[in-house]
Write an enzyme that holds these catalytic residues in place. Structure first.
Site, PDB file in Angstrom:
ATOM      1  N   ASP A  23     -10.192   1.284  -8.014  1.00 55.04           N
ATOM      2  CA  ASP A  23      -8.790   0.906  -7.824  1.00 55.04           C
ATOM      3  C   ASP A  23      -8.611  -0.410  -8.577  1.00 55.04           C
ATOM      4  O   ASP A  23      -9.104  -1.450  -8.153  1.00 55.04           O
ATOM      5  CB  ASP A  23      -8.495   0.743  -6.321  1.00 55.04           C
ATOM      6  CG  ASP A  23      -7.094   0.186  -6.045  1.00 55.04           C
ATOM      7  OD1 ASP A  23      -6.318  -0.038  -7.003  1.00 55.04           O
ATOM      8  OD2 ASP A  23      -6.787  -0.040  -4.857  1.00 55.04           O
ATOM      9  N   LYS A  86      -2.353  -6.474 -14.704  1.00 59.65           N
ATOM     10  CA  LYS A  86      -1.921  -5.072 -14.642  1.00 59.65           C
ATOM     11  C   LYS A  86      -0.434  -4.921 -14.998  1.00 59.65           C
ATOM     12  O   LYS A  86      -0.011  -3.889 -15.520  1.00 59.65           O
ATOM     13  CB  LYS A  86      -2.176  -4.533 -13.228  1.00 59.65           C
ATOM     14  CG  LYS A  86      -1.908  -3.053 -13.037  1.00 59.65           C
ATOM     15  CD  LYS A  86      -2.362  -2.624 -11.659  1.00 59.65           C
ATOM     16  CE  LYS A  86      -2.068  -1.166 -11.374  1.00 59.65           C
ATOM     17  NZ  LYS A  86      -2.575  -0.778 -10.030  1.00 59.65           N
ATOM     18  N   GLU A 186      -2.457   6.657  -7.897  1.00 60.57           N
ATOM     19  CA  GLU A 186      -2.867   5.995  -6.651  1.00 60.57           C
ATOM     20  C   GLU A 186      -2.455   6.794  -5.406  1.00 60.57           C
ATOM     21  O   GLU A 186      -3.281   6.974  -4.500  1.00 60.57           O
ATOM     22  CB  GLU A 186      -2.306   4.564  -6.617  1.00 60.57           C
ATOM     23  CG  GLU A 186      -3.063   3.654  -7.590  1.00 60.57           C
ATOM     24  CD  GLU A 186      -2.322   2.372  -7.932  1.00 60.57           C
ATOM     25  OE1 GLU A 186      -1.342   2.035  -7.245  1.00 60.57           O
ATOM     26  OE2 GLU A 186      -2.737   1.699  -8.904  1.00 60.57           O
ATOM     27  N   ASP A 210       3.289   2.345  -0.510  1.00 57.47           N
ATOM     28  CA  ASP A 210       2.267   1.391  -0.977  1.00 57.47           C
ATOM     29  C   ASP A 210       2.873   0.007  -1.156  1.00 57.47           C
ATOM     30  O   ASP A 210       3.613  -0.238  -2.110  1.00 57.47           O
ATOM     31  CB  ASP A 210       1.671   1.910  -2.302  1.00 57.47           C
ATOM     32  CG  ASP A 210       0.527   1.025  -2.825  1.00 57.47           C
ATOM     33  OD1 ASP A 210       0.363  -0.120  -2.332  1.00 57.47           O
ATOM     34  OD2 ASP A 210      -0.197   1.479  -3.727  1.00 57.47           O
TER      35      ASP A 210
END
Ligand code: ADP
Ligand code: MG
Length: 618
Positions: A23, A86, A186, A210
């Site tokens: 992850d 990211k 994800e 999330d």
């Protein structure tokens, strides 16, 4: 029956090595694997902690720190400390110009269309290189903890990542020395970690909520036959747990009657307050009052006030959930499961409001900041072929076929066929007395085999010698539920038989499949015209073969002039074939057929006459 086994890998036997799940988060990254008992486990190397903050620090002499050690430099050396990389992966400056102030390090804007770069000291780094440094750290930790080399991984990305962001993630993996077997969404990974989607017979619609450090997204997924389809995603890339921390800091500034500008100017104090706020926020998972001091500043907050403060932010996420459902054309009643992901979903108010919105209990028993990595490890295990009970695909993504004359692809099982499936066709030889037949198996959508992917090749041997066109070779493809393709070739007159087994999906990624499909569309026109040329050429060559054969065997039955004329026809046909002009080739074939047809008729008449005289023909 001979059985040939073909190794589709690079030729070498694949040693069983571990495939990890990673992850790669905006705030935290981590790595997980499947232990011999088949349980997914996160890696905590030498007690350094499971979560590796996604932060990279460059020291004055070029030394690189990743994780907690780097995080400390966010306060003391912000220019040389890169966080949230990211957000920049696969992005151009154009994509990020609206929020460039968010970064404390220098994001370079030399060309607004190309991908961004980051300047640290006098060096430039791409987000791919920076992400690779984080991945390398994870790889090293996994190798150290597991005492084995780790070379293959599954890496997760948000469902809303576009192709460029996915490719950048893949490239970062490659740069870190990892063979990235798959990029997984994800929410899909989180779902797998809860065992949802592992049963190919179940059909479910799920919501994955999330809430991480700086980003929020909700995905609505439909799971059918083990395939995850993203129906909708929604979210806010600048909404997360960090906002809760900021809200608490602001609250303390007000309660202590501090001047906000003064606090911001005092970087150290600002950071201390921020860390204290995060501590307070996390403490509400197990206590209802936080009461500490920084110098003479009171850092006091109870859970009820905290919930009051963050309510508008949480409400915002619920609005996103509403929008996602609307985009998916669904209502909360259509949702079978709700999964909580991201460290910030530990906040009780978040769980409560999400559960109320969807009107059902949420899945929260897997650690929310580990759940994605754990699911990635499960996906890795599936890819490693360790879970035979799980189907990886229920339709074949690419057509399967064999090479025919002239290098053409002859499809036997078309793409998107449901597995298990079978298909077959009959072939024959093209040359008299041919005793072997090469069978080359390909996968892909292009008309020319050289543009497709070769899966296997074998020779059907021992066909009894017969004239061209006489043998009947049945070629059957059987694709079983595991995606294993068995190819069987039988010559029906003699019973000569051969079988080969291959795994078409081995070593081929989703992206490669996509690329192959894309190519087949872009090249469709070229392919059709090429196919027509090849077919004409093949027909021409067959005609030459037949006519030359005739001259050799029955030349005595025609006049010298006819032989000469026939040879002239052959020359022009050969020239036409060499020129590659389809229309010319077909025209010449017609001419030669027209010219030689009477010969065959005459031969037949003679044969009949001979037979009538009571003699046998040769
Ligand atoms: P990302 O996916 O963005 O990398 P994570 O899922 O690791 O992020 O979430 C990090 C966030 O979770 C941080 O804002 C952190 O403060 C928050 N968090 C971690 N534990 C708790 C907790 N017990 N209560 C509330 N928030 C928490
Ligand atoms: Mg995350």
């Amino acid at each position: 029956m001979a059985k040939v086994s073909i190794n589709l890998a690079t030729g070498s036997i694949q040693k069983e090595d571990i495939i990890v799940g990673i992850d790669l988060g905006t705030t935290n990254s981590l790595v997980a694997f499947i232990n011999p008992d088949k349980d997914p486990l996160v890696i905590n190397d030498a007690g350094k902690g499971v979560l590796v903050p996604s932060v990279v620090h460059f020291g004055p002499t070029g030394e690189v720190l990743v994780g907690n050690e780097a995080k400390e430099f966010l306060i003391t050396d912000p220019q040389n400390t890169v966080f949230s990389v990211k957000r920049l992966l696969g992005r151009s400056y154009h994509d990020i110009e609206n929020y460039k102030d968010f970064f404390s390090y220098k994001v370079i804007d030399d060309d607004t269309e190309s991908l961004v770069k980051i300047k640290v000291g006098d060096k430039f780094y791409t987000p791919i290189e920076l992400s690779a440094l984080i991945l390398k750290e994870l790889k090293a930790r996994a190798e150290h903890a597991l005492k084995t080399p780790v070379n293959r991984a599954v890496i997760t990305v948000p469902a809303y990542f576009n192709d460029s962001q996915r490719q950048a993630t893949r490239d970062a993996g490659k740069l870190a020395g990892l063979d990235v077997l798959r990029i997984v969404n994800e929410p899909t990974a989180a779902s797998l970690a809860y065992g949802i989607g592992l049963n190919p017979d179940e059909t479910k619609t799920i919501a994955v909520y999330d809430l991480g450090g700086g980003t929020f997204d909700v995905s609505i997924l439909q799971i059918q036959n083990g395939i995850f389809e993203v129906l909708a995603t929604n979210g806010d890339t600048f909404l997360g747990g960090d906002d809760f921390d900021r809200i608490i800091v602001d609250y303390w500034i007000e309660k202590n009657q501090l001047n906000k500008a003064d606090v911001i100017a005092n970087n150290e104090l600002a950071q201390q307050l921020r860390l204290k706020a995060e501590e307070a926020k996390k403490s509400f998972s197990h206590q209802s009052l936080f009461n500490e001091k920084i110098g003479d500043i009171w850092c006091t907050l109870d859970r009820a006030d905290f919930e009051q403060l963050i309510l508008p932010k949480v409400q915002q996420t619920i609005t996103c959930c509403q929008n996602a459902l609307k985009d998916a054309k669904l209502t909360t009643a259509d949702i079978d499961e709700v999964i909580m992901v991201g460290g910030s979903t530990r906040t009780a108010l978040v769980k409560k409001m999400v559960s109320e919105f969807f009107a059902r209990p949420v899945h929260d028993d897997v650690n929310p900041d580990e759940v994605v990595a754990l699911g990635a490890a499960i996906q890795a295990d599936i890819l490693a072929g360790n879970r035979k009970d799980i189907l990886l695909l229920d339709v074949t993504p690419l057509s399967l076929g064999i090479e025919t004359m002239g290098g053409l692809m002859d499809v036997i099982i078309p793409r998107n066929s449901k597995v298990p499936t079978k298909g077959g066709r009959q072939y024959t030889t093209s040359i008299d007395g041919q005793v072997n037949m090469k069978i080359a198996v390909y996968q892909g959508e292009r008309d020319l085999i050289k543009e497709n992917r070769k899966l296997a090749e074998f020779n059907l041997k021992g066909i009894p010698s017969m004239p061209a066109g006489f043998p009947k070779v049945d070629i059957n493809f059987l694709l079983n539920a595991d995606g294993i393709l068995t190819i069987q070739a039988i010559e029906l007159r003699s019973g000569v038989k051969q079988e080969v087994e291959v795994k078409p999906t081995y070593g081929i990624t989703d992206e490669q499949v996509e690329q192959m499909l894309m190519d087949s569309i872009t090249h469709a026109k070229d392919d059709i015209s090429q196919r027509m040329i090849i077919e004409a050429r093949t027909e021409g060559e067959q005609t030459i073969y037949t006519v030359e054969n005739f001259l050799r065997k029955h030349g005595s039955h025609i006049t010298a002039e006819e032989t000469e004329k026939t040879n002239e026809h052959l020359v022009v046909l050969k020239e036409a074939i060499a020129s590659g002009d389809k229309d010319q080739i077909l025209k010449r074939i017609d001419e030669i057929n027209e010219f030689t047809r009477p010969f065959a008729e005459r031969l037949m008449d003679e044969a009949i006459a001979t037979a009538m005289r009571g003699k046998s023909i040769e």
